[in-house]
Write a protein that holds these residues in place. Sequence first.
Motif, short mmCIF file in Angstrom:
data_model
loop_
_atom_site.label_atom_id
_atom_site.label_comp_id
_atom_site.label_asym_id
_atom_site.label_seq_id
_atom_site.Cartn_x
_atom_site.Cartn_y
_atom_site.Cartn_z
N GLU A 222 0.83 -1.19 0.00
CA GLU A 222 0.00 0.00 0.00
C GLU A 222 0.88 1.25 0.00
O GLU A 222 0.59 2.22 -0.70
CB GLU A 222 -0.92 0.00 1.24
CG GLU A 222 -1.85 1.18 1.32
CD GLU A 222 -3.05 1.08 0.40
OE1 GLU A 222 -3.59 2.14 0.06
OE2 GLU A 222 -3.43 -0.02 -0.01
N ALA A 223 1.96 1.23 0.77
CA ALA A 223 2.87 2.38 0.84
C ALA A 223 3.53 2.64 -0.51
O ALA A 223 3.68 3.80 -0.92
CB ALA A 223 3.93 2.14 1.91
N GLU A 224 3.92 1.60 -1.22
CA GLU A 224 4.55 1.77 -2.53
C GLU A 224 3.55 2.36 -3.54
O GLU A 224 3.90 3.23 -4.33
CB GLU A 224 5.08 0.43 -3.05
CG GLU A 224 6.28 -0.08 -2.29
CD GLU A 224 6.65 -1.50 -2.68
OE1 GLU A 224 7.87 -1.76 -2.81
OE2 GLU A 224 5.75 -2.34 -2.84
N VAL A 225 2.32 1.89 -3.49
CA VAL A 225 1.29 2.40 -4.39
C VAL A 225 1.03 3.87 -4.10
O VAL A 225 0.99 4.71 -5.01
CB VAL A 225 -0.02 1.58 -4.28
CG1 VAL A 225 -1.15 2.23 -5.07
CG2 VAL A 225 0.22 0.15 -4.76
N LYS A 226 0.88 4.22 -2.83
CA LYS A 226 0.63 5.62 -2.44
C LYS A 226 1.80 6.51 -2.84
O LYS A 226 1.60 7.63 -3.31
CB LYS A 226 0.37 5.73 -0.94
CG LYS A 226 -0.90 5.06 -0.47
CD LYS A 226 -2.11 5.76 -1.00
CE LYS A 226 -3.36 5.08 -0.50
NZ LYS A 226 -4.54 5.48 -1.23
N ALA A 227 3.03 6.03 -2.65
CA ALA A 227 4.21 6.82 -3.01
C ALA A 227 4.26 7.06 -4.53
O ALA A 227 4.58 8.17 -4.98
CB ALA A 227 5.48 6.12 -2.54
N ALA A 228 3.93 6.04 -5.30
CA ALA A 228 3.93 6.18 -6.76
C ALA A 228 2.84 7.16 -7.19
O ALA A 228 3.06 7.99 -8.09
CB ALA A 228 3.73 4.82 -7.43
N GLU A 229 1.67 7.08 -6.57
CA GLU A 229 0.58 8.01 -6.88
C GLU A 229 1.01 9.45 -6.58
O GLU A 229 0.80 10.35 -7.40
CB GLU A 229 -0.67 7.68 -6.05
CG GLU A 229 -1.38 6.42 -6.47
CD GLU A 229 -2.47 6.01 -5.49
OE1 GLU A 229 -2.68 6.70 -4.46
OE2 GLU A 229 -3.14 5.00 -5.75
N LYS A 230 1.61 9.64 -5.42
CA LYS A 230 2.04 10.98 -5.01
C LYS A 230 3.11 11.52 -5.95
O LYS A 230 3.04 12.68 -6.38
CB LYS A 230 2.57 10.92 -3.57
CG LYS A 230 2.94 12.26 -2.99
CD LYS A 230 3.38 12.14 -1.55
CE LYS A 230 3.76 13.49 -0.98
NZ LYS A 230 4.20 13.39 0.41
N ALA A 231 4.09 10.72 -6.29
CA ALA A 231 5.19 11.17 -7.16
C ALA A 231 4.68 11.51 -8.56
O ALA A 231 5.08 12.52 -9.14
CB ALA A 231 6.28 10.10 -7.22
N LEU A 232 3.80 10.67 -9.10
CA LEU A 232 3.28 10.93 -10.44
C LEU A 232 2.37 12.16 -10.44
O LEU A 232 2.42 12.98 -11.36
CB LEU A 232 2.54 9.70 -10.97
CG LEU A 232 2.04 9.79 -12.41
CD1 LEU A 232 3.15 10.19 -13.38
CD2 LEU A 232 1.43 8.46 -12.84
#
Length: 142
Positions: A73-83
């Motif tokens: 979940e943390a990796e998905v959220k980080a990718a969403e935030k960065a993009l």
Amino acid sequence: MKKATQAEVDEACDALTRGYLNLRLKPNKDLLADLINKANGLNAASYTANTWAVVENEVIKAQAVLEDPEASEAEVKAAEKALTKAIEGLVAKPGNTVDTSTPVKPGDTTSVKTGDITNMIGALGLLASLTAIDCLKKKKYN
């Protein structure tokens, strides 16, 4: 109806407990997929090379997370935030006008937060508790 032996009940209870402990909720990747689609739908020629390169790089990273079945979940959220940050950081080339007032399209989930797992965790906890109680009851009566 076949009566189970205590060993069979214990084995089934242990297997169920191990399965529950190994259970991992998969994060919702819908928003990430929508962001990737949004970025891929943009016209690179409308933006400066530097800001477009950042978006391209973040799309590649986000795509890797999207395709990773073990992504947390943390990796998905980080990718969403960065993009999201990369898309918001796009700078239009001089002389180009970019329409930032794009209306919300049907199916656009960028403004709607989905994937709340709170109720699912409660349900799984209840299921585990009931299973443990059932196993203990069966041990008591056998």
